[in-house]
Design a protein around this motif. Structure first.
Motif, mmCIF file in Angstrom:
data_model
loop_
_atom_site.group_PDB
_atom_site.id
_atom_site.type_symbol
_atom_site.label_atom_id
_atom_site.label_comp_id
_atom_site.label_asym_id
_atom_site.label_seq_id
_atom_site.Cartn_x
_atom_site.Cartn_y
_atom_site.Cartn_z
ATOM 1 N N HIS A 151 -34.364 120.197 -29.398
ATOM 2 C CA HIS A 151 -33.409 119.156 -30.076
ATOM 3 C C HIS A 151 -33.757 117.848 -30.054
ATOM 4 N N PRO A 152 -33.320 116.982 -31.073
ATOM 5 C CA PRO A 152 -33.536 115.550 -31.028
ATOM 6 C C PRO A 152 -33.491 114.775 -29.668
ATOM 7 N N ALA A 153 -32.265 115.505 -28.796
ATOM 8 C CA ALA A 153 -31.997 115.007 -27.461
ATOM 9 C C ALA A 153 -31.438 115.775 -26.856
ATOM 10 N N VAL A 154 -31.193 115.801 -25.466
ATOM 11 C CA VAL A 154 -30.333 116.788 -24.743
ATOM 12 C C VAL A 154 -29.522 115.744 -23.600
ATOM 13 N N ASP B 238 -36.175 108.168 -41.682
ATOM 14 C CA ASP B 238 -35.052 107.394 -42.413
ATOM 15 C C ASP B 238 -33.872 108.406 -41.765
ATOM 16 N N GLU B 239 -32.755 107.847 -42.185
ATOM 17 C CA GLU B 239 -31.378 108.654 -41.985
ATOM 18 C C GLU B 239 -31.296 110.083 -42.337
ATOM 19 N N LYS B 240 -32.120 110.544 -43.351
ATOM 20 C CA LYS B 240 -32.332 111.852 -43.959
ATOM 21 C C LYS B 240 -33.238 112.593 -43.284
ATOM 22 N N GLY B 241 -34.089 112.046 -42.407
ATOM 23 C CA GLY B 241 -35.104 112.862 -41.753
ATOM 24 C C GLY B 241 -36.516 112.429 -42.603
ATOM 25 N N ASN B 242 -36.509 111.918 -43.617
ATOM 26 C CA ASN B 242 -37.869 111.565 -44.339
ATOM 27 C C ASN B 242 -38.740 110.663 -43.693
ATOM 28 N N MET B 243 -40.006 111.160 -43.451
ATOM 29 C CA MET B 243 -40.856 110.196 -42.927
ATOM 30 C C MET B 243 -41.202 108.755 -43.707
ATOM 31 N N CYS B 244 -41.167 107.673 -42.866
ATOM 32 C CA CYS B 244 -41.477 106.493 -43.530
ATOM 33 C C CYS B 244 -42.823 105.948 -43.073
ATOM 34 N N VAL B 245 -43.613 105.664 -43.977
ATOM 35 C CA VAL B 245 -44.955 104.968 -43.825
ATOM 36 C C VAL B 245 -45.095 103.721 -44.307
ATOM 37 N N GLY B 246 -45.773 102.733 -43.299
ATOM 38 C CA GLY B 246 -45.786 101.449 -43.493
ATOM 39 C C GLY B 246 -46.780 100.952 -42.257
ATOM 40 N N ASN B 247 -46.868 99.740 -42.081
ATOM 41 C CA ASN B 247 -47.386 99.158 -40.916
ATOM 42 C C ASN B 247 -46.877 99.360 -39.536
ATOM 43 N N ILE B 248 -47.769 98.757 -38.588
ATOM 44 C CA ILE B 248 -47.109 99.296 -37.255
ATOM 45 C C ILE B 248 -45.805 98.702 -37.063
ATOM 46 N N GLU B 249 -45.542 97.489 -37.473
ATOM 47 C CA GLU B 249 -44.034 96.836 -37.409
ATOM 48 C C GLU B 249 -43.152 97.749 -37.924
ATOM 49 N N ASP B 250 -43.388 98.049 -39.281
ATOM 50 C CA ASP B 250 -42.532 98.869 -39.990
ATOM 51 C C ASP B 250 -42.124 100.207 -39.088
ATOM 52 N N GLU B 251 -43.300 100.919 -38.739
ATOM 53 C CA GLU B 251 -42.991 102.143 -38.133
ATOM 54 C C GLU B 251 -42.495 102.151 -36.731
ATOM 55 N N ARG C 106 -39.945 99.695 -36.224
ATOM 56 C CA ARG C 106 -38.525 99.644 -36.376
ATOM 57 C C ARG C 106 -37.895 100.974 -36.802
ATOM 58 N N TRP C 107 -38.408 101.440 -37.584
ATOM 59 C CA TRP C 107 -37.872 102.877 -37.897
ATOM 60 C C TRP C 107 -37.776 103.874 -36.807
ATOM 61 N N THR C 108 -38.885 104.109 -36.077
ATOM 62 C CA THR C 108 -38.606 104.811 -34.740
ATOM 63 C C THR C 108 -37.589 104.228 -33.946
ATOM 64 N N LEU C 109 -37.470 102.934 -33.598
ATOM 65 C CA LEU C 109 -36.489 102.510 -32.757
ATOM 66 C C LEU C 109 -34.901 102.669 -33.417
ATOM 67 N N GLU C 110 -34.897 102.801 -34.622
ATOM 68 C CA GLU C 110 -33.747 103.028 -35.400
ATOM 69 C C GLU C 110 -33.420 104.291 -35.346
ATOM 70 N N ALA C 111 -34.223 105.391 -35.359
ATOM 71 C CA ALA C 111 -34.201 106.828 -35.264
ATOM 72 C C ALA C 111 -33.667 107.046 -33.824
ATOM 73 N N ILE C 112 -34.186 106.285 -32.711
ATOM 74 C CA ILE C 112 -33.584 106.670 -31.417
ATOM 75 C C ILE C 112 -32.204 105.997 -31.490
ATOM 76 N N LYS C 113 -31.767 105.098 -31.966
ATOM 77 C CA LYS C 113 -30.580 104.182 -31.988
ATOM 78 C C LYS C 113 -29.541 105.259 -32.659
ATOM 79 N N ARG C 114 -29.862 106.005 -33.653
ATOM 80 C CA ARG C 114 -29.072 106.859 -34.365
ATOM 81 C C ARG C 114 -28.670 108.127 -33.465
ATOM 82 N N ILE C 115 -29.668 108.648 -32.693
ATOM 83 C CA ILE C 115 -29.433 109.707 -31.838
ATOM 84 C C ILE C 115 -28.745 109.388 -30.634
ATOM 85 N N LEU C 116 -28.779 108.257 -30.106
ATOM 86 C CA LEU C 116 -28.064 107.746 -28.827
ATOM 87 C C LEU C 116 -26.535 107.546 -29.500
ATOM 88 N N ALA C 117 -26.480 107.216 -30.486
ATOM 89 C CA ALA C 117 -24.876 106.964 -31.309
ATOM 90 C C ALA C 117 -24.194 108.230 -31.131
#
Length: 126
Positions: free
Chosen positions: A18-21, A36-49, A51-62
């Motif tokens: 699971h995404p978390a336990v 992203d919110e729909k589970g689609n991979m987001c490709v960008g530079n390291i800064e973009d990726e 941010r998107w990774t930390l946002e994914a963690i935020k969504r799961i914690l929420a």
């Protein structure tokens, strides 16, 4: 699964986790990548990726009423150690006080991405 461990989030049918336990007052977030919110991979530079990774963690914690301020530990896997300072700059935006334990290593992911992060949060059950 032990009765005091509960899965969090929608399990990908192709993956055996699971995404978390939640285990008591702790939330263990599985490795997340830039999606992203729909589970689609987001490709960008390291800064973009980052941010998107930390946002994914935020969504799961929420899902458990937690947020990044509840995070006590993050492990980061960078595809290229030369990206460290740029990733670190974004990390500081999300954790400006540095009140988190962190490990960062260079490792290639099993999918095409620049960064993967997992997290542990402490959030007592209400």
């Amino acid at each position: 699964m032990a009765s005091n461990i509960t899965p969090i989030g929608k399990k990908n049918p192709n993956l055996p986790f699971h995404p978390a336990v939640r285990a008591g007052d702790f939330i263990y977030v599985s490795g997340q990548v830039a999606k992203d919110e729909k589970g689609n991979m987001c490709v960008g530079n390291i800064e973009d990726e980052t941010r998107w990774t930390l946002e994914a963690i935020k969504r799961i914690l929420a899902l458990e009423g937690a947020d990044l301020s509840d995070v006590v530990k993050i492990t980061t896997y960078l595809e290229d150690a030369r990206d460290f300072s740029r990733y670190n700059g974004v990390f500081k935006e999300y954790f400006p006080d540095g009140n988190v334990s962190r490990t960062t290593v260079e490792a290639r992911a099993v999918i095409s991405c620049k960064i993967e992060m997992d997290a542990v949060a402490y959030k007592p059950k209400a």
